[in-house]
Design an enzyme around this catalytic site. Structure first.
Site, mmCIF file in Angstrom:
data_model
loop_
_atom_site.group_PDB
_atom_site.id
_atom_site.type_symbol
_atom_site.label_atom_id
_atom_site.label_comp_id
_atom_site.label_asym_id
_atom_site.label_seq_id
_atom_site.Cartn_x
_atom_site.Cartn_y
_atom_site.Cartn_z
ATOM 1 C CB THR A 18 -6.888 33.646 -17.757
ATOM 2 O OG1 THR A 18 -7.564 34.125 -18.914
ATOM 3 C CG2 THR A 18 -6.585 34.818 -16.842
ATOM 4 C CB THR A 97 -12.510 30.749 -17.335
ATOM 5 O OG1 THR A 97 -12.353 31.965 -18.080
ATOM 6 C CG2 THR A 97 -11.604 30.753 -16.125
HETATM 7 N N1 ASP Z 1 -9.690 33.530 -22.772
HETATM 8 C C1 ASP Z 1 -9.205 32.877 -21.579
HETATM 9 C C2 ASP Z 1 -9.248 31.380 -21.819
HETATM 10 O O1 ASP Z 1 -10.310 30.830 -21.773
HETATM 11 C C3 ASP Z 1 -10.032 33.250 -20.421
HETATM 12 C C4 ASP Z 1 -9.643 32.598 -19.124
HETATM 13 O O2 ASP Z 1 -8.914 31.631 -19.048
HETATM 14 O O3 ASP Z 1 -10.171 33.077 -18.102
HETATM 15 O O4 ASP Z 1 -8.233 30.772 -22.067
#
Ligand code: ASP
Length: 326
Positions: A18, A97
């Site tokens: 993200t 995340t």
């Molecule tokens: N789906 C995303 C990922 O893990 C969520 C994020 O980065 O917050 O790449």
């Protein structure tokens, strides 16, 4: 020859997530596509990083929900190269995340104590009106340059978490990570790192080290370890299906099962019976807890080997890496 005390160069490796996400609307914090913006652009968005001795490299560009062996191999290969460079004092990895805690665990097992490897992330895409990625990246750089820093840590929302303890606990809030009972290692306030406890690097696990790195880099897949949750009305069907699949397809043999037990590692009787059958057929069974806090407190009545405090997803990786190293 660069003196270790003069090593100041940082390396920032991008893997997507993200923090590199883009949405059609600046107000959209959930309907975005992760892994769109190059890590060079992410670095440029943080004016405070201008002029620092930095090397920036795009290792992957993925949504970390899809994280797996190929990206870990690419990342580990580049980290190993940069850790060897005497002029490099620390590495920073931008990451999604969703599986951040799993990558942190794998890297901790591979590289353990030593030069800091600081993972950072964001909960809002780079295109958001007020993105959190630039601050997290800036904080990660502050942590990477701090004298206490060592080993693999995660920086998010002004907190520094150890690789073994860190867990994602919130689906949406910027402050999405927690270190459970251990608490964070430190916080970052206006670029200053304030430690709460010694950053003693996590002790190397049984699989840690260069031979594990070599095996991981050479592997076409990790040994198959599945994760099953015990719950009310649970049964043994999933475990028996896994055993049957392994019997008919040698490539799909399950080598281990981690069970996320209820409470202090209790397991529904029907599931436990199937797990006993799995153990009798040579499958390793490890017990973790599905509780958000605490660990399985060992006692003589535990039916299966406990995960030594690791969360279910980390216990799964620990067992897969142990089997890989065996
Ligand atoms: N789906 C995303 C990922 O893990 C969520 C994020 O980065 O917050 O790449």
């Amino acid at each position: 020859m660069v003196d270790a005390n003069q090593a100041r160069r940082l390396v920032i490796l991008g893997t997507g997530g993200t923090i590199a996400g883009r949405a059609a609307q600046a107000s959209d914090h959930v309907g975005y596509v992760a892994g769109q913006v190059g890590v060079g652009e992410l670095v440029q968005a943080v004016p405070a990083l201008a002029g620092l001795p930095l090397d920036v490299e795009q290792v992957a560009q993925v949504d970390s929900k899809d994280m797996g062996l190929p990206v870990w191999q690419a990342l580990a290969r580049r980290i190993a190269v940069h850790l060897e460079r005497p002029e490099v004092s620390a590495l920073i990895v931008t990451h999604g995340t969703d599986t951040l805690e799993e990558t942190a665990f794998v890297l901790q097992q591979l590289f353990g104590p030593g030069k800091p490897v600081v993972l950072t992330c964001a909960m809002r895409p780079a295109s958001a009106l007020v993105p959190d990625g630039p601050q997290n990246l800036s904080d990660a750089v502050a942590v990477a340059r701090h004298t206490d820093a060592c080993g693999v840590v995660v920086v998010c929302a002004g907190q520094v978490h150890g690789a073994l303890e860190v867990v994602k606990v919130h689906t949406y809030q910027l402050d999405a990570f927690d270190s459970g009972d251990a608490g964070p290692l430190a916080c970052v306030e206006d670029g200053q790192v304030r430690s709460f406890r010694p950053w003693s690097p996590a002790p190397a696990g049984p699989t840690h080290g260069t031979s594990l790195l070599a095996r991981l880099l050479a592997a076409s897949a990790l040994p198959r370890v599945e994760l099953i949750t015990s719950h009310a009305d649970a049964g043994g069907g999933l475990v028996r299906a896994l055993l049957a699949q392994g019997a008919s397809d040698a490539d799909r043999v399950v080598r281990g099962i981690v069970v996320a037990g209820t409470g202090n590692g209790t397991v529904h009787q029907a599931l436990a019976e199937a797990l006993d059958e799995a153990e009798a057929r040579g499958v390793r069974v490890v017990l973790a807890s599905r509780c958000a806090r605490g660990r399985v407190v060992p006692h003589p009545g535990l039916r299966f080997a406990d995960s030594a405090g690791l969360s279910p997803v980390k216990a799964r990786l620990a067992l897969a890496l142990e089997l890989l190293a065996a």
